[in-house]
Design an enzyme around this catalytic site. Sequence first.
Site, PDB file in Angstrom:
ATOM      1  CE1 TYR A 162      -3.210  -2.855   0.185  1.00 33.93           C
ATOM      2  CE2 TYR A 162      -3.646  -2.324   2.487  1.00 33.93           C
ATOM      3  CZ  TYR A 162      -3.896  -3.089   1.360  1.00 33.93           C
ATOM      4  OH  TYR A 162      -4.856  -4.076   1.414  1.00 33.93           O
ATOM      5  NE  ARG A 203     -13.176  -2.687  -5.586  1.00 35.53           N
ATOM      6  CZ  ARG A 203     -12.041  -2.942  -4.928  1.00 35.53           C
ATOM      7  NH1 ARG A 203     -11.378  -1.939  -4.383  1.00 35.53           N
ATOM      8  NH2 ARG A 203     -11.577  -4.171  -4.825  1.00 35.53           N
ATOM      9  CG  PHE A 232     -21.136   1.537  -6.979  1.00 38.53           C
ATOM     10  CD1 PHE A 232     -21.584   2.606  -7.745  1.00 38.53           C
ATOM     11  CD2 PHE A 232     -20.200   0.683  -7.524  1.00 38.53           C
ATOM     12  CE1 PHE A 232     -21.110   2.817  -9.038  1.00 38.53           C
ATOM     13  CE2 PHE A 232     -19.718   0.878  -8.808  1.00 38.53           C
ATOM     14  CZ  PHE A 232     -20.168   1.952  -9.576  1.00 38.53           C
ATOM     15  CG  LEU A 233     -22.935  -0.788  -1.491  1.00 38.44           C
ATOM     16  CD1 LEU A 233     -22.481  -2.037  -0.746  1.00 38.44           C
ATOM     17  CD2 LEU A 233     -24.336  -0.974  -2.036  1.00 38.44           C
ATOM     18  CB  THR A 234     -21.220   5.890   0.116  1.00 42.86           C
ATOM     19  OG1 THR A 234     -20.910   6.480  -1.159  1.00 42.86           O
ATOM     20  CG2 THR A 234     -20.187   4.810   0.437  1.00 42.86           C
TER      21      THR A 234
END
Length: 333
Positions: free
Chosen positions: A56, A210, A212-214
């Site tokens: 990362y 990523r 989409f569910l916010t």
Amino acid sequence: MKMRKLGHLDTAVSAVGVGAMSFGNFYGPTTEENSLSILDAAANAGVTHIDTANVYAMGGSEAVIGKYFSLRSAAKRERFFVATKASIARDADGNRCFRNDLEHLEEELNKSLIRMKTDNVDLFYVHRRDPNVPIEEVAGALGVLVEKGKTRGIGFSEIAPSSLRRAAKEHPVDAVQSEYSLSVRAPELGLVQACAELSTSLVAFGPVGRSFLTDEPISQCSVPKLDFLRVNPRFVEPNYSNNILATNGFRGLASEMGVPAASLAVAWVLAQGKHLFAIPGTRSVAHFEELLLGGEITLTTADLATIDKVLPVGWAHGDRYSVEQAFGPERFC
């Protein structure tokens, strides 16, 4: 913050943790100061779980965590359950490959310990499995690192249930990390069940799909600027627009329930079993607080049924990975 026992370790860990991949620039530019602020917010909220990896930001994520421990005193490290990963490498020709041998794993873990200014981690994952190395051998190598005191527990990222069972015969596996959310339901094809059977925790990354569910998904104009998303099938048109339309009902449901959509998405993951953990990532302290709220929500059977009606299995348009991105994770049925 809800606390749960992780794997075979005698440790209570926060059900919602910090996914530190976002401490790099994976989902857009960020700053060291911003990442430190998220860690401060985590500590203040009682979050103990920090998840990172050597790749990362090419070690940058771990370096930020190390700086945090240094700035906030060494005693602060004891408050956190720290997990990191290794095995993604480059061959002599510069091609992406996976190394699961003890020499490589220990060498990379040693570097991670230096970057994070700590003597050991609580959990060390093999980031990607090398199919050419028997997983029993890999589990044994990880066990050596436990014996040396460099990690307390071991785990694997994105492996199949059959692989988990084989590994667990060699050494107790404390966690399997996999993408799992209302948009990625594949772990329900055996991984959720195998983890429960073997007392292995399932640590879900990407619990908000990523974005989409916010309530504020990554904008269409931002996608081309992000290396991972611009080639990810779910963010390529017409899939992107179809996925926005598909999740509008979920955002509406969250609003009716009086909670942010991200909170509801995280709560759904945690409701799938007491052995589930969620490690969402964010560059925003305000959004981080929404994610943490998901750890405080208890969903009823009726709530879960309603969510399934709004976002039934298979609603997402496009695969979760491109062909290149799918190199490494094990698929299973």
